[in-house]
Design a protein around this motif. Structure first.
Motif, PDB file in Angstrom:
ATOM      1  N   PRO A 152      24.248  -4.613  -7.344  1.00 29.27           N
ATOM      2  CA  PRO A 152      24.411  -5.057  -5.925  1.00 29.27           C
ATOM      3  C   PRO A 152      23.716  -3.874  -4.842  1.00 29.27           C
ATOM      4  CG  PRO A 152      26.352  -3.883  -6.735  1.00 29.27           C
ATOM      5  CD  PRO A 152      25.463  -3.945  -7.906  1.00 29.27           C
ATOM      6  N   THR A 153      23.459  -4.218  -3.663  1.00 35.21           N
ATOM      7  CA  THR A 153      22.620  -3.310  -2.824  1.00 35.21           C
ATOM      8  C   THR A 153      23.236  -2.290  -2.696  1.00 35.21           C
ATOM      9  OG1 THR A 153      21.970  -5.535  -1.612  1.00 35.21           O
ATOM     10  CG2 THR A 153      21.825  -3.359  -0.622  1.00 35.21           C
ATOM     11  N   LYS A 154      24.450  -1.973  -2.737  1.00 37.16           N
ATOM     12  CA  LYS A 154      25.152  -0.720  -2.237  1.00 37.16           C
ATOM     13  C   LYS A 154      25.024   0.476  -3.246  1.00 37.16           C
ATOM     14  CE  LYS A 154      29.773  -2.322  -3.372  1.00 37.16           C
ATOM     15  NZ  LYS A 154      31.007  -2.691  -3.055  1.00 37.16           N
ATOM     16  N   ILE A 155      24.555   0.118  -4.470  1.00 40.17           N
ATOM     17  CA  ILE A 155      24.608   1.029  -5.431  1.00 40.17           C
ATOM     18  C   ILE A 155      23.389   0.636  -6.407  1.00 40.17           C
ATOM     19  CG2 ILE A 155      25.659  -0.544  -7.358  1.00 40.17           C
ATOM     20  CD1 ILE A 155      26.269   3.321  -7.036  1.00 40.17           C
ATOM     21  N   ARG A 156      22.286   0.093  -5.875  1.00 43.84           N
ATOM     22  CA  ARG A 156      20.846  -0.312  -6.494  1.00 43.84           C
ATOM     23  C   ARG A 156      20.245   0.845  -6.868  1.00 43.84           C
ATOM     24  NH1 ARG A 156      19.365  -5.093  -3.815  1.00 43.84           N
ATOM     25  NH2 ARG A 156      20.889  -6.096  -4.993  1.00 43.84           N
ATOM     26  N   THR A 157      19.873   1.647  -5.932  1.00 41.42           N
ATOM     27  CA  THR A 157      18.865   2.729  -6.272  1.00 41.42           C
ATOM     28  C   THR A 157      19.615   3.841  -7.037  1.00 41.42           C
ATOM     29  OG1 THR A 157      18.200   2.582  -3.773  1.00 41.42           O
ATOM     30  CG2 THR A 157      17.370   4.507  -5.081  1.00 41.42           C
ATOM     31  N   VAL A 158      20.821   4.227  -6.917  1.00 48.64           N
ATOM     32  CA  VAL A 158      21.232   5.306  -7.821  1.00 48.64           C
ATOM     33  C   VAL A 158      21.717   4.438  -9.143  1.00 48.64           C
ATOM     34  CG1 VAL A 158      23.628   5.108  -7.039  1.00 48.64           C
ATOM     35  CG2 VAL A 158      22.703   7.262  -7.944  1.00 48.64           C
ATOM     36  N   PRO A 171      10.800  -3.327 -13.339  1.00 54.48           N
ATOM     37  CA  PRO A 171      11.455  -3.065 -11.956  1.00 54.48           C
ATOM     38  C   PRO A 171      12.288  -4.084 -10.981  1.00 54.48           C
ATOM     39  CG  PRO A 171       9.161  -2.278 -12.215  1.00 54.48           C
ATOM     40  CD  PRO A 171       9.589  -3.168 -13.300  1.00 54.48           C
ATOM     41  N   ALA A 172      11.709  -5.228 -11.350  1.00 57.64           N
ATOM     42  CA  ALA A 172      12.574  -6.393 -10.777  1.00 57.64           C
ATOM     43  C   ALA A 172      13.912  -6.758 -11.479  1.00 57.64           C
ATOM     44  CB  ALA A 172      11.871  -7.811 -10.781  1.00 57.64           C
ATOM     45  N   VAL A 173      13.751  -6.641 -12.987  1.00 55.99           N
ATOM     46  CA  VAL A 173      15.182  -6.716 -13.775  1.00 55.99           C
ATOM     47  C   VAL A 173      16.105  -5.786 -13.347  1.00 55.99           C
ATOM     48  CG1 VAL A 173      15.794  -6.830 -16.091  1.00 55.99           C
ATOM     49  CG2 VAL A 173      13.945  -7.794 -15.666  1.00 55.99           C
ATOM     50  N   SER A 194      11.151   3.442  -5.188  1.00 59.13           N
ATOM     51  CA  SER A 194      10.137   2.365  -5.133  1.00 59.13           C
ATOM     52  C   SER A 194      10.387   0.981  -5.593  1.00 59.13           C
ATOM     53  CB  SER A 194       8.800   2.948  -5.683  1.00 59.13           C
ATOM     54  OG  SER A 194       8.865   3.613  -6.811  1.00 59.13           O
ATOM     55  N   GLN A 195      11.076   1.142  -6.747  1.00 60.47           N
ATOM     56  CA  GLN A 195      11.155  -0.097  -7.483  1.00 60.47           C
ATOM     57  C   GLN A 195      12.336  -0.790  -6.722  1.00 60.47           C
ATOM     58  OE1 GLN A 195      12.881   0.793 -11.328  1.00 60.47           O
ATOM     59  NE2 GLN A 195      10.771   1.180 -12.172  1.00 60.47           N
ATOM     60  N   THR A 196      13.229  -0.363  -6.062  1.00 60.53           N
ATOM     61  CA  THR A 196      14.137  -1.017  -5.400  1.00 60.53           C
ATOM     62  C   THR A 196      13.713  -1.508  -4.198  1.00 60.53           C
ATOM     63  OG1 THR A 196      15.995   0.427  -6.431  1.00 60.53           O
ATOM     64  CG2 THR A 196      16.912  -0.789  -4.156  1.00 60.53           C
ATOM     65  N   TYR A 197      12.927  -0.611  -3.374  1.00 58.54           N
ATOM     66  CA  TYR A 197      12.503  -1.045  -2.179  1.00 58.54           C
ATOM     67  C   TYR A 197      11.388  -2.155  -2.332  1.00 58.54           C
ATOM     68  CZ  TYR A 197       9.803  -0.695   2.132  1.00 58.54           C
ATOM     69  OH  TYR A 197       9.185  -1.053   3.357  1.00 58.54           O
ATOM     70  N   LEU A 198      10.560  -2.253  -3.256  1.00 53.37           N
ATOM     71  CA  LEU A 198       9.750  -3.229  -3.661  1.00 53.37           C
ATOM     72  C   LEU A 198      10.323  -4.403  -4.115  1.00 53.37           C
ATOM     73  CD1 LEU A 198       6.382  -3.925  -3.835  1.00 53.37           C
ATOM     74  CD2 LEU A 198       6.842  -3.306  -6.272  1.00 53.37           C
ATOM     75  N   VAL A 225       0.721  -1.217  -0.101  1.00 57.23           N
ATOM     76  CA  VAL A 225      -0.008  -0.043   0.196  1.00 57.23           C
ATOM     77  C   VAL A 225       0.894   1.202   0.168  1.00 57.23           C
ATOM     78  CG1 VAL A 225      -1.535   1.231   1.245  1.00 57.23           C
ATOM     79  CG2 VAL A 225      -1.917  -1.063   1.048  1.00 57.23           C
ATOM     80  N   GLY A 226       1.666   1.310   0.853  1.00 61.36           N
ATOM     81  CA  GLY A 226       2.599   2.516   1.014  1.00 61.36           C
ATOM     82  C   GLY A 226       3.663   2.608  -0.370  1.00 61.36           C
ATOM     83  N   THR A 227       4.024   1.589  -1.055  1.00 60.19           N
ATOM     84  CA  THR A 227       4.729   1.889  -2.208  1.00 60.19           C
ATOM     85  C   THR A 227       3.847   2.082  -3.468  1.00 60.19           C
ATOM     86  OG1 THR A 227       6.326   0.138  -1.510  1.00 60.19           O
ATOM     87  CG2 THR A 227       6.293   0.707  -3.962  1.00 60.19           C
ATOM     88  N   GLY A 228       2.665   1.637  -3.408  1.00 61.60           N
ATOM     89  CA  GLY A 228       1.737   1.705  -4.483  1.00 61.60           C
ATOM     90  C   GLY A 228       1.003   3.124  -4.376  1.00 61.60           C
TER      91      GLY A 228
END
Length: 431
Positions: free
Chosen positions: A364-370, A356-358, A143-147, A23-26
């Protein structure tokens, strides 16, 4: 019995946590897409109110140009909010992004008219779009990374469909609102003040999303990182993962153009260029978007079973094969628009459901969002942001067919890039 009760309580807590995540992401993602959709939908009214009425064609082109300019800020937003997401937390990045986006929507809703303040009205619109571009450049990758990090790895493809599902719900709500307002209000009232209502609603929805996101928890993948990993210099990491960044761009170019053509601006294009009744065009768009929402979970589940790459190829190939036939079908009738959008959005849904998953699975986690945010925003700015303007301009000089060729070439580029990525179905994102 005690163990059973404990397991049951744990399952309830997990269910509540998953629900809060979805819900929060959506809701935040839906508000972002709603903001961009209503701008495209109400572009003719914005042009009339915030630009000079002496040259209507120039006014609508200027309005669409500012639509593209809003995309220019997205790469900056991708970096700023990506940095926040990778250094401070995914949740913090998502919360700040939705707050800034709501502020931009509110600015458009209260902007003075060109008749009252002259060119300042156009400047205020430009400022609001830049603010929204900055916010939305950070919203989607965050939001893609979080989800993706919150999803069970064996169901990540299915969970990823929430991004475009919630986004399309936002578009659908904006489209329905446009259809209702066009039916209830006179053209004079729509031009005078009716077009402002959707932007004011967008600001209010943004505040609600802000509250929802403040209650979410951080991802385990981010929390598992060491302080040293979270504070590694950003640019060397981006350079080190330049291949993955290029792959994000390559996978996105065709999708972003074909989606904006058929999923966002088609009703506005049909009413302004093809002279279709505006209300009827909006209702036809509702049909197409419902088909899109229904197709997303199908493709998402399929990718969890057979892999990401076959779905990406099927989506791009189907979109390319059907683009010309659906364009030829589209003339001046609402049913033609409904069929064209439905067919195209079914195939577009294949890639939209799982990218979003692809994207998340490439880094890797440390650079995933940016790592996702910067190349994705650059691509969307350069190709998606210019698509409505380029389509309208080429049609105005009688060269609309060139745009269709352009879209298909970009889809072919996307197919080529699919062969450069590894199959990432079921990948563990905690490493």
């Amino acid at each position: 019995m005690t163990a059973t009760v404990g397991a049951s309580a744990s399952a309830v807590q997990e269910h509540k946590s998953h629900l809060r995540t979805l819900v929060g992401t959506g809701i935040g993602n839906a508000v972002e897409w709603y903001d961009w959709a209503i701008y495209a939908t109400f572009a003719p009214f914005i042009a009339s109110a915030l630009f000079s009425k002496s040259d209507p064609t120039s006014a609508i082109l200027s309005t669409l140009a500012i639509f593209a300019v809003g995309f220019v800020a997205r790469p900056f937003g991708g970096f700023v909010f990506g940095w926040i997401g990778d250094r401070i937390g995914r949740k913090t990045s998502m919360t700040f992004a939705v707050a800034l986006g709501a502020f931009g929507s509110l600015l458009i809703g209260i902007a003075p008219t060109f008749e009252s303040v002259g060119v300042f009205a156009s400047i205020m619109l430009l400022l609001a779009r830049l603010i929204q571009g900055l916010a939305h450049g950070g919203e989607l990758p965050s939001s893609q990374t979080y989800l993706s990090e919150m999803a069970p790895k064996e169901k990540r493809g299915f969970w990823a469909t929430l991004i475009y599902t919630s986004g399309t719900v936002g578009i659908l709500f904006g489209t329905l609102l446009g259809a209702v307002l066009s039916g209830v209000l006179s053209k004079a009232d729509m031009a005078a003040w009716g077009w402002r209502i959707p932007f004011l609603i967008g600001g209010a929805l943004g505040v609600y999303a802000l509250v929802m996101r403040a209650r979410m928890k951080e991802t385990e993948a981010f929390e598992a990182e060491t302080v040293k990993e979270k504070h590694e210099p950003m640019w060397p990491q981006i350079f080190r993962h330049r291949k993955q960044a290029l792959q994000v761009i390559g996978l996105t170019v065709g999708l972003t153009v074909i989606y904006y053509v058929w999923g966002v601006v088609a009703p506005s294009y049909a009413s302004t260029t093809l002279k279709m009744d505006r209300g009827a065009a909006l209702w036809a768009s509702v049909v197409g978007n419902i088909v899109f929402i229904a197709a997303l979970p199908f493709w998402g589940r399929l990718s969890d079973r057979i892999g990401r790459k076959p779905v990406l190829i099927a989506s791009a190939a189907g979109s390319a094969l059907m683009h010309f036939p659906m364009t030829w079908l589209l003339k001046d009738s609402p049913w033609q628009l409904a069929v064209g959008m439905s067919v195209m959005l079914f195939f577009i849904a294949g890639a939209a459901a799982i990218v979003p998953a692809v994207y998340a699975e490439l880094f890797p986690t440390k650079i995933r969002t940016v790592g996702v945010g910067v190349p994705y925003s650059i691509c969307v700015a350069a190709f998606g942001g210019t698509a409505p303007y380029l389509q309208t301009w080429l049609a105005s000089i009688g060269q609309g067919g060139l745009f269709n060729v352009y879209a298909i070439v970009l889809l072919a580029v996307g197919i080529a890039f699919v062969f450069t990525i590894p199959e990432t179905k079921g990948k563990d994102l905690t490493h």
